[in-house]
Each structure stands twice: as structure tokens, then as C-alpha cells.
Design a protein around this motif. Sequence first.
Motif, PDB file in Angstrom:
ATOM      1  N   ARG A  96     -17.525 -28.090 -82.293  1.00 18.04           N
ATOM      2  CA  ARG A  96     -18.283 -26.904 -81.383  1.00 18.04           C
ATOM      3  C   ARG A  96     -19.152 -27.263 -80.462  1.00 18.04           C
ATOM      4  O   ARG A  96     -19.092 -26.687 -79.410  1.00 18.04           O
ATOM      5  N   ALA A 100     -17.346 -28.962 -77.524  1.00 20.68           N
ATOM      6  CA  ALA A 100     -16.728 -27.967 -76.714  1.00 20.68           C
ATOM      7  C   ALA A 100     -17.605 -27.336 -75.906  1.00 20.68           C
ATOM      8  O   ALA A 100     -17.146 -27.103 -74.577  1.00 20.68           O
ATOM      9  N   GLN A 109     -18.491 -29.501 -72.850  1.00 16.92           N
ATOM     10  CA  GLN A 109     -17.517 -29.799 -71.936  1.00 16.92           C
ATOM     11  C   GLN A 109     -17.052 -28.322 -71.425  1.00 16.92           C
ATOM     12  O   GLN A 109     -15.936 -28.345 -70.521  1.00 16.92           O
ATOM     13  N   GLY A 110     -17.661 -27.456 -71.583  1.00 18.60           N
ATOM     14  CA  GLY A 110     -17.076 -26.133 -71.071  1.00 18.60           C
ATOM     15  C   GLY A 110     -15.722 -25.498 -71.663  1.00 18.60           C
ATOM     16  O   GLY A 110     -15.328 -24.586 -71.108  1.00 18.60           O
ATOM     17  N   THR A 111     -15.439 -26.006 -72.978  1.00 19.73           N
ATOM     18  CA  THR A 111     -14.209 -25.403 -73.289  1.00 19.73           C
ATOM     19  C   THR A 111     -14.385 -24.305 -74.468  1.00 19.73           C
ATOM     20  O   THR A 111     -13.388 -24.186 -74.932  1.00 19.73           O
ATOM     21  N   ALA A 112     -15.480 -23.985 -74.873  1.00 16.67           N
ATOM     22  CA  ALA A 112     -15.738 -23.335 -76.013  1.00 16.67           C
ATOM     23  C   ALA A 112     -15.087 -21.942 -75.898  1.00 16.67           C
ATOM     24  O   ALA A 112     -15.355 -21.393 -74.659  1.00 16.67           O
ATOM     25  N   GLY A 113     -14.655 -21.048 -76.651  1.00 17.51           N
ATOM     26  CA  GLY A 113     -14.091 -19.937 -76.534  1.00 17.51           C
ATOM     27  C   GLY A 113     -13.695 -19.211 -77.748  1.00 17.51           C
ATOM     28  O   GLY A 113     -13.661 -19.555 -78.922  1.00 17.51           O
TER      29      GLY A 113
END
Length: 138
Positions: free
Chosen positions: A128, A131, A134-138
Motif C-alpha cells: 500500500r 503504491a 508511486q502514485g498508483t493508490a486507489g
Amino acid sequence: MNIDAKGRVSVPGRFRQVILARGYQELYALRCLDTPALDVGGPDLLDAYEARIASEDPFLQTADDMSYFIHGDGDFLKMDSEGRLPVSDFIRSHTQVTDRIAFVGRGTFFQIWEPSRLAEHSQAVRQRLLALRQGTAG
């Protein structure tokens, strides 16, 4: 840490030092809502939760639920003179520990885990956070 033949586990020295320095005679343990772990701390942990309950409207279900969770779903633990905790049914039922326990520091308290469950949780936390980085959390 191994659970001994009498059903006790030694609290790691670094945690024991903090407990003794703060003068805690008892510890308070609370089952985590979202993980199979226990939050364990001194009386200040319980005090913080009680302050949060006091900020709620006592006539709403939230205050009642919080009080049940904090007071009815927690337990006091007492270390013996050698720094061991009895591994009670309260601890075993939520964490599913059998013969080993893992301790994790969490700032003002520590957690008790079954080691393999902690490893899984640790991996999920790292994923988590990665993510998010890396700016990919969602």
C-alpha cells in the motif's frame, strides 16, 4: 518469541524497559478491529480511548458501540516479575497464536501478532505504501 510450557511469553526487553520506566503495573489489551492483532499499552492507552468516547454524544449508538468495544472487548494483562505475560484465551482467540508470538512497536503501544499473520500484514502495508509513493493508490 516462543510461548513456554506454562503458556507464558517473555515481553521483549525494549518494550519491558518502556513499561517499567513508565511505572505501569498493568497493561491494557484491545482486539484490533481490522487485523488479527492486539493493541497493548499502559493505562494511558485506555485513557485515550475513554477520552474519545467522552467526546461522543452519549445518546447515540456510536458512543455505546465504542464503550462496548473499549470496555467489553479488552482485557488487562499483568507481567510477572520476570517480564512474562500469560498467553490467555483472550489473546489466543483473536490472534490465533499457538506456540509463537510476534511483538511490534507502534509508538505509544505495541501489538501482539501470530508471526505468519504479521508477515502477511507487513507485506500488505508495504504494498500500500509503495503504491502511494508511486502514485498508483486507489
